[in-house]
Design an enzyme around this catalytic site. Structure first.
Site, PDB file in Angstrom:
ATOM      1  N   MET A 279       0.751  -1.206   0.021  1.00 11.06           N
ATOM      2  CA  MET A 279      -0.113   0.027  -0.022  1.00 11.06           C
ATOM      3  C   MET A 279       0.888   1.167  -0.051  1.00 11.06           C
ATOM      4  O   MET A 279       0.525   2.450   0.261  1.00 11.06           O
ATOM      5  CB  MET A 279      -0.907  -0.012   1.255  1.00 11.06           C
ATOM      6  CG  MET A 279      -1.800  -1.050   1.212  1.00 11.06           C
ATOM      7  SD  MET A 279      -3.412  -0.752   2.070  1.00 11.06           S
ATOM      8  CE  MET A 279      -2.730  -0.802   3.900  1.00 11.06           C
TER       9      MET A 279
ATOM     10  N   LEU B  74       6.712   3.282   1.478  1.00 10.64           N
ATOM     11  CA  LEU B  74       7.765   2.163   2.018  1.00 10.64           C
ATOM     12  C   LEU B  74       8.663   2.387   2.901  1.00 10.64           C
ATOM     13  O   LEU B  74       8.984   3.600   3.295  1.00 10.64           O
ATOM     14  CB  LEU B  74       8.341   1.940   0.569  1.00 10.64           C
ATOM     15  CG  LEU B  74       7.654   1.523  -0.604  1.00 10.64           C
ATOM     16  CD1 LEU B  74       8.370   1.212  -1.856  1.00 10.64           C
ATOM     17  CD2 LEU B  74       6.567   0.478  -0.505  1.00 10.64           C
TER      18      LEU B  74
ATOM     19  N   HIS C 142       9.414  -3.305   3.759  1.00 11.87           N
ATOM     20  CA  HIS C 142       9.040  -3.531   2.205  1.00 11.87           C
ATOM     21  C   HIS C 142      10.327  -3.797   1.361  1.00 11.87           C
ATOM     22  O   HIS C 142      10.418  -4.755   0.614  1.00 11.87           O
ATOM     23  CB  HIS C 142       8.277  -2.357   1.817  1.00 11.87           C
ATOM     24  CG  HIS C 142       7.130  -1.800   2.413  1.00 11.87           C
ATOM     25  ND1 HIS C 142       6.885  -0.691   2.871  1.00 11.87           N
ATOM     26  CD2 HIS C 142       5.945  -2.359   2.319  1.00 11.87           C
ATOM     27  CE1 HIS C 142       5.395  -0.542   3.255  1.00 11.87           C
ATOM     28  NE2 HIS C 142       4.844  -1.747   2.905  1.00 11.87           N
TER      29      HIS C 142
ATOM     30  N   GLN D 177     -10.590  -3.011   1.763  1.00  9.05           N
ATOM     31  CA  GLN D 177     -10.035  -3.724   2.864  1.00  9.05           C
ATOM     32  C   GLN D 177     -10.090  -2.769   3.961  1.00  9.05           C
ATOM     33  O   GLN D 177      -9.686  -3.310   5.065  1.00  9.05           O
ATOM     34  CB  GLN D 177      -8.787  -4.154   2.594  1.00  9.05           C
ATOM     35  CG  GLN D 177      -7.569  -3.306   2.527  1.00  9.05           C
ATOM     36  CD  GLN D 177      -6.080  -3.835   2.214  1.00  9.05           C
ATOM     37  OE1 GLN D 177      -5.959  -4.440   1.318  1.00  9.05           O
ATOM     38  NE2 GLN D 177      -5.084  -4.080   3.233  1.00  9.05           N
TER      39      GLN D 177
ATOM     40  N   GLY E 247       5.004 -10.035   3.815  1.00 12.62           N
ATOM     41  CA  GLY E 247       5.888 -10.094   5.271  1.00 12.62           C
ATOM     42  C   GLY E 247       4.930 -10.951   6.142  1.00 12.62           C
ATOM     43  O   GLY E 247       3.761 -11.000   6.329  1.00 12.62           O
TER      44      GLY E 247
ATOM     45  N   ASP F 112       2.213  -9.284   8.877  1.00 11.81           N
ATOM     46  CA  ASP F 112       0.713  -9.527   8.681  1.00 11.81           C
ATOM     47  C   ASP F 112       0.485 -11.091   8.534  1.00 11.81           C
ATOM     48  O   ASP F 112       0.456 -11.514   7.489  1.00 11.81           O
ATOM     49  CB  ASP F 112       0.205  -8.911   7.090  1.00 11.81           C
ATOM     50  CG  ASP F 112       0.467  -7.476   7.520  1.00 11.81           C
ATOM     51  OD1 ASP F 112      -0.229  -6.532   7.982  1.00 11.81           O
ATOM     52  OD2 ASP F 112       1.614  -6.709   6.930  1.00 11.81           O
TER      53      ASP F 112
ATOM     54  N   GLN G 179      -2.478 -12.398   7.063  1.00  8.09           N
ATOM     55  CA  GLN G 179      -2.868 -12.144   5.829  1.00  8.09           C
ATOM     56  C   GLN G 179      -1.915 -13.135   5.146  1.00  8.09           C
ATOM     57  O   GLN G 179      -2.574 -13.680   4.089  1.00  8.09           O
ATOM     58  CB  GLN G 179      -2.429 -10.869   5.472  1.00  8.09           C
ATOM     59  CG  GLN G 179      -1.984 -10.413   4.241  1.00  8.09           C
ATOM     60  CD  GLN G 179      -1.864  -8.827   3.961  1.00  8.09           C
ATOM     61  OE1 GLN G 179      -2.675  -7.924   4.026  1.00  8.09           O
ATOM     62  NE2 GLN G 179      -0.247  -8.769   3.792  1.00  8.09           N
TER      63      GLN G 179
END
Ligand code: AMP
Length: 283
Positions: free
Chosen positions: A30, A33, A37, A61, A147, A150, A153
């Site tokens: 998103m 950075l 990231h 989301q 990553g 999360d 996720q």
């Protein structure tokens, strides 16, 4: 480095013959950075021929009262970091093109989306799995990197790609932390200096639990009590959830073992932060 905004243009580059047999690696983000990231991008650079970064603050989301409108953005800086990490293509679609009038399809991963963040943010993971499925169809990656920050996720994405036979390898990458232990997050930008100090209680709780576990404490009750106590010492902190679950299916556990996940979400002022650790794995 190319910057692409149009879906058709991105898709055209990703499909044969333009692709020409080259391996595409993909890091969806998103934006705004940071080193977390960048670690995904550097690994992505090593694993393929064409490295694609997407930057898209995905409206579906976010819940109604969440931070969609104030989510931090800095495309210029993001492109500079991307360039330094060897990104070939930055894909920055618009919400209008991703969700045109009449859009009505969603991907929903069931049980594993329900607890933890799924409980506090109803519909969140439907938004995540839908956008990632769309991005996979547009970018056609061979490898996609996510990553462990999360954690749920990543579990949802793994489930989705497996259940829907998506031809993409999912790579999970370790959590990158600030020197004092705070997990890097774009949302850390919201914290005032005082809140930034309070936010250390998440890592404090994780560290305490890891120490107790290493010393032979396997009782979930004891570990939960100790972790909560550390966070509750911090006046600015409000626990959203603090749970121990098994790290593969995210089911509740009665006794901790090396594969047990401690996952936590804590509000520091108005900023909701998440962090986690698997007790038997390195930090
Ligand atoms: P986001 O831009 O927050 O949606 O994150 C994009 C990707 O970067 C996701 O796969 C995140 O899990 C990953 N990521 C975010 N923060 C970190 C971190 N501190 N360490 C490792 N990966 C991260």
């Amino acid at each position: 480095m190319k910057i692409i905004n149009s879906i058709i243009h991105m898709q055209a580059l990703a499909i044969a013959p333009e692709r020409n047999g080259r391996c595409i690696t993909f890091v969806p983000t998103m934006g705004y950075l940071h080193e977390g990231h960048a670690s995904l991008l550097r690994e992505g650079r090593k694993r393929g021929d064409v490295l694609v970064l997407s930057i898209f603050v995905n409206p579906i989301q976010f819940g109604k009262n969440e931070d969609l409108d104030r989510y931090p953005r800095d495309l210029e800086r993001d492109c500079q970091i991307a360039d330094e990490c060897g990104v070939d293509i930055v894909f920055i679609p618009t919400a209008a093109e991703m969700y045109p009038h009449g859009f009505q399809t969603g991907v929903s991963v069931r049980e594993i989306s329900l607890p933890l963040c799924g409980g506090s943010r109803p519909g969140h993971f439907d938004g995540v799995s839908t956008v990632v499925a769309k991005l996979f169809n547009i970018v056609r990656p061979d490898v996609a990197l996510f990553g462990c920050k999360d954690f749920q996720q990543l579990a949802v994405i793994r489930r989705m790609t497996s259940d829907l036979n998506m031809p993409v390898e999912i790579v999970g990458m370790p959590i990158v932390r600030e020197p004092d232990g705070l997990a890097m997050s774009s949302r850390n930008a919201y914290l005032t200096p005082a809140e930034r100090t309070s936010a250390l209680c998440l890592f404090g709780a994780i560290t305490r639990v890891r120490e107790l576990f290493a010393a032979g404490e396997y009782s979930i009750d004891v570990l939960t009590r100790e972790a909560r106590a550390i966070i509750e010492q911090e006046p600015a902190a409000v626990i959203d959830y603090l749970e121990f679950r098994d790290s593969s299916l995210l089911q509740e556990v009665e006794v901790a073992d090396s594969s047990t996940l401690l996952a936590l979400a804590v509000k520091i002022g108005s900023t909701r932060l998440i962090d986690n650790t698997v007790l038997g794995e390195n930090l």
